[in-house]
Design a protein around this motif. Structure first.
Motif, PDB file in Angstrom:
ATOM      1  N   VAL A  36       0.854  -1.190   0.000  1.00  0.00           N
ATOM      2  CA  VAL A  36       0.000   0.000   0.000  1.00  0.00           C
ATOM      3  C   VAL A  36       0.890   1.240   0.000  1.00  0.00           C
ATOM      4  N   PHE A  37       0.611   2.138  -0.945  1.00  0.00           N
ATOM      5  CA  PHE A  37       1.375   3.382  -1.070  1.00  0.00           C
ATOM      6  C   PHE A  37       0.440   4.570  -1.051  1.00  0.00           C
ATOM      7  N   ARG A  38       0.944   5.716  -0.573  1.00  0.00           N
ATOM      8  CA  ARG A  38       0.240   6.988  -0.662  1.00  0.00           C
ATOM      9  C   ARG A  38       1.042   7.859  -1.612  1.00  0.00           C
ATOM     10  N   CYS A  39       0.382   8.328  -2.659  1.00  0.00           N
ATOM     11  CA  CYS A  39       1.062   9.100  -3.701  1.00  0.00           C
ATOM     12  C   CYS A  39       0.310  10.405  -3.950  1.00  0.00           C
ATOM     13  N   ARG A  40       1.052  11.491  -4.117  1.00  0.00           N
ATOM     14  CA  ARG A  40       0.457  12.787  -4.473  1.00  0.00           C
ATOM     15  C   ARG A  40       0.700  12.992  -5.960  1.00  0.00           C
ATOM     16  N   LEU A  41      -0.388  12.893  -6.746  1.00  0.00           N
ATOM     17  CA  LEU A  41      -0.269  12.851  -8.203  1.00  0.00           C
ATOM     18  C   LEU A  41      -1.201  13.850  -8.864  1.00  0.00           C
ATOM     19  N   ASP A  42      -0.739  14.416  -9.978  1.00  0.00           N
ATOM     20  CA  ASP A  42      -1.644  15.157 -10.842  1.00  0.00           C
ATOM     21  C   ASP A  42      -2.098  14.196 -11.944  1.00  0.00           C
ATOM     22  N   VAL A  43      -2.960  14.630 -12.819  1.00  0.00           N
ATOM     23  CA  VAL A  43      -3.544  13.736 -13.830  1.00  0.00           C
ATOM     24  C   VAL A  43      -2.479  13.122 -14.750  1.00  0.00           C
ATOM     25  N   PRO A  44      -1.531  13.898 -15.297  1.00  0.00           N
ATOM     26  CA  PRO A  44      -0.519  13.270 -16.159  1.00  0.00           C
ATOM     27  C   PRO A  44       0.345  12.236 -15.413  1.00  0.00           C
ATOM     28  N   MET A  45       0.669  12.533 -14.150  1.00  0.00           N
ATOM     29  CA  MET A  45       1.457  11.575 -13.364  1.00  0.00           C
ATOM     30  C   MET A  45       0.664  10.294 -13.120  1.00  0.00           C
ATOM     31  N   LEU A  46      -0.634  10.430 -12.831  1.00  0.00           N
ATOM     32  CA  LEU A  46      -1.490   9.265 -12.595  1.00  0.00           C
ATOM     33  C   LEU A  46      -1.589   8.415 -13.854  1.00  0.00           C
ATOM     34  N   GLU A  47      -1.749   9.066 -15.002  1.00  0.00           N
ATOM     35  CA  GLU A  47      -1.801   8.321 -16.265  1.00  0.00           C
ATOM     36  C   GLU A  47      -0.489   7.606 -16.547  1.00  0.00           C
TER      37      GLU A  47
END
Length: 72
Positions: free
Chosen positions: A37-48
């Protein structure tokens, strides 16, 4: 600039080699909370990009769960 949002990422990978590769990719995006399990702070391009990278590694029998978290 795209707005970043916290995401909770959890995975279940059946093969140890793929498991290590998935974990290594996620370590570059966020912080490990538990073994898979990870917690990530992402914007839309990073998530894609994250989805694309994990799709290249994971098989159909593996599971991936990405949950957007509340901003607070």
């Amino acid at each position: 600039m795209a707005q970043k949002q916290w995401h909770l990422v959890s995975y279940d990978v059946r093969d140890p080699k793929r498991l290590r590769r998935v974990a290594k990719v996620l370590e570059s995006y966020g912080t490990r909370l538990q073994y898979s399990v990870f917690r990530c702070r992402l914007d839309v391009p990073m998530l894609e990009r994250l989805h694309w990278q994990l799709a290249e590694i994971m098989e159909d029998i593996d599971d991936l769960l990405v949950i957007p978290l509340c901003g607070r």
